[in-house]
Motif scaffolding. Structure first.
Motif, PDB file in Angstrom:
ATOM      1  N   GLY A  69      -8.009   3.041  -2.940  1.00  0.00           N
ATOM      2  CA  GLY A  69      -8.695   1.968  -2.228  1.00  0.00           C
ATOM      3  C   GLY A  69      -9.392   2.371  -0.953  1.00  0.00           C
ATOM      4  O   GLY A  69      -9.802   1.506  -0.175  1.00  0.00           O
ATOM      5  N   VAL A 103      -6.731  -2.578  -2.786  1.00  0.00           N
ATOM      6  CA  VAL A 103      -6.965  -1.347  -3.559  1.00  0.00           C
ATOM      7  C   VAL A 103      -8.024  -1.502  -4.638  1.00  0.00           C
ATOM      8  O   VAL A 103      -8.431  -0.516  -5.251  1.00  0.00           O
ATOM      9  CB  VAL A 103      -5.645  -0.843  -4.200  1.00  0.00           C
ATOM     10  CG1 VAL A 103      -4.610  -0.542  -3.139  1.00  0.00           C
ATOM     11  CG2 VAL A 103      -5.101  -1.847  -5.211  1.00  0.00           C
ATOM     12  N   SER A 108       0.462   4.281  -2.558  1.00  0.00           N
ATOM     13  CA  SER A 108      -0.172   5.490  -2.022  1.00  0.00           C
ATOM     14  C   SER A 108       0.712   6.335  -1.116  1.00  0.00           C
ATOM     15  O   SER A 108       0.238   7.351  -0.601  1.00  0.00           O
ATOM     16  CB  SER A 108      -1.438   5.089  -1.247  1.00  0.00           C
ATOM     17  OG  SER A 108      -2.296   4.329  -2.055  1.00  0.00           O
ATOM     18  N   TYR A 136       0.834  -1.207   0.000  1.00  0.00           N
ATOM     19  CA  TYR A 136       0.000   0.000   0.000  1.00  0.00           C
ATOM     20  C   TYR A 136       0.870   1.259   0.000  1.00  0.00           C
ATOM     21  O   TYR A 136       0.519   2.261  -0.636  1.00  0.00           O
ATOM     22  CB  TYR A 136      -0.944   0.012   1.200  1.00  0.00           C
ATOM     23  CG  TYR A 136      -2.004   1.074   1.069  1.00  0.00           C
ATOM     24  CD1 TYR A 136      -3.047   0.920   0.157  1.00  0.00           C
ATOM     25  CD2 TYR A 136      -1.961   2.248   1.818  1.00  0.00           C
ATOM     26  CE1 TYR A 136      -4.012   1.897  -0.006  1.00  0.00           C
ATOM     27  CE2 TYR A 136      -2.926   3.229   1.664  1.00  0.00           C
ATOM     28  CZ  TYR A 136      -3.942   3.048   0.752  1.00  0.00           C
ATOM     29  OH  TYR A 136      -4.889   4.037   0.585  1.00  0.00           O
TER      30      TYR A 136
END
Length: 285
Positions: free
Chosen positions: A179, A219, A83, A79
């Motif tokens: 997500g 996501v 992100s 993640y």
């Protein structure tokens, strides 16, 4: 050094995607370590501990815990690669809903108190979703109705700048975390299931962190209900040849649809129409 920075650092211009070679190399490495944790030495240890049933059970629990922690850690890394510092938001909702679910379970004899805790979970999760996803929409509605000139303000970027001397985060626009809808509705489904008595709260926050952040569906969904996923945290690992074959088939099926069909249609048809819709008829649009 540059290679390591590329591997481990977040690049906003090149986030990690499922169709990249990087992802499949990452997936292969994760699966190899996962198999090592679950399989290597299992038979030898089983023979050694046959006469000690409790010892075998304890070792099995330790390996399951190690598996959950490992998959949670690589999911957090995944993640972060997609992100960046929005990972902190994922960690926040993981901690808040884990704590709130504990309070809901402790208050099961007091329905009103449990409802208050559940409402707090829903307010936090929907508040974050509304802020990141609908701030522009609500700002435009207010400005159109009242004739004001309100502008969006990224509160989280402002707080981040408070910890950064360079003021690196922009506060005049809100970026939607990847997500966010999936993991917020997932943690809400967990607290709702605890409130309804469908599942007991997860005692170990690391196990709960694995449930929230499991990277294959983090996501892009689908949203996984707690009463379906959480019992699997504590079950021994089993993978038959048939199930493995089905999994490979569905993965390849999805990749072909994405790379061959959807990308081809996007580049050769849809993107061209969106770039200049006035060149096309209403029927074509």
């Amino acid at each position: 050094m540059a290679f390591l920075r590329h591997i481990f650092a977040f690049d906003s211009n090149s986030p990690l995607l499922f169709t990249q070679f990087y992802f499949w190399a990452f997936f292969a490495l994760v699966y190899a370590v996962f198999a090592l944790i679950m399989e290597v030495g299992t038979e030898a240890r089983g023979e050694r501990l046959k006469a000690k049933g409790e010892g075998l059970k304890a070792e099995s629990r330790q390996r399951l815990h190690l598996r959950n922690v490992f998959l949670m850690a690589v999911s957090w890394f995944f993640y972060y690669k997609t992100s960046g510092l929005f990972l902190l938001l994922l960690l926040f909702v993981t901690l808040s809903d884990w704590l709130i679910a504990q309070r809901i379970y402790q208050a099961k004899g007091e329905r009103r108190k449990a409802k208050v805790w559940l409402a707090l979970s829903v307010v936090i999760d929907l508040g974050l979703l509304g802020y990141f996803k609908y701030a522009y929409f609500f700002t435009n509605v207010v400005n159109n109705l009242l004739g004001t000139e309100l502008a969006v303000f990224d509160l989280f970027a402002y707080i981040g700048n408070g910890f950064s001397e360079s003021g690196r985060f922009m506060v005049d626009k809100i970026i939607l975390p990847v997500g966010i809808s999936f993991y917020l509705f997932q943690v809400m489904s967990y607290t709702i299931d605890v409130y309804r008595g469908h599942v007991k709260p997860v005692k170990n926050i690391l196990d709960f962190g694995f449930y929230v952040s499991f990277f294959p569906q983090l996501v892009a969904g689908p949203i996984v209900r707690a009463n379906e996923f959480i019992p699997q945290l504590y079950k021994p690992f089993r993978l038959s040849r048939r199930v493995f074959g089905l999994a490979v088939f569905w993965v390849l099926n999805g990749l072909i649809k994405k790379i061959v069909l959807s990308d081809y249609l996007a580049v050769n048809l849809i993107d061209r129409v969106f770039e200049n819709p006035l060149l096309f008829s209403g029927f074509e649009n």
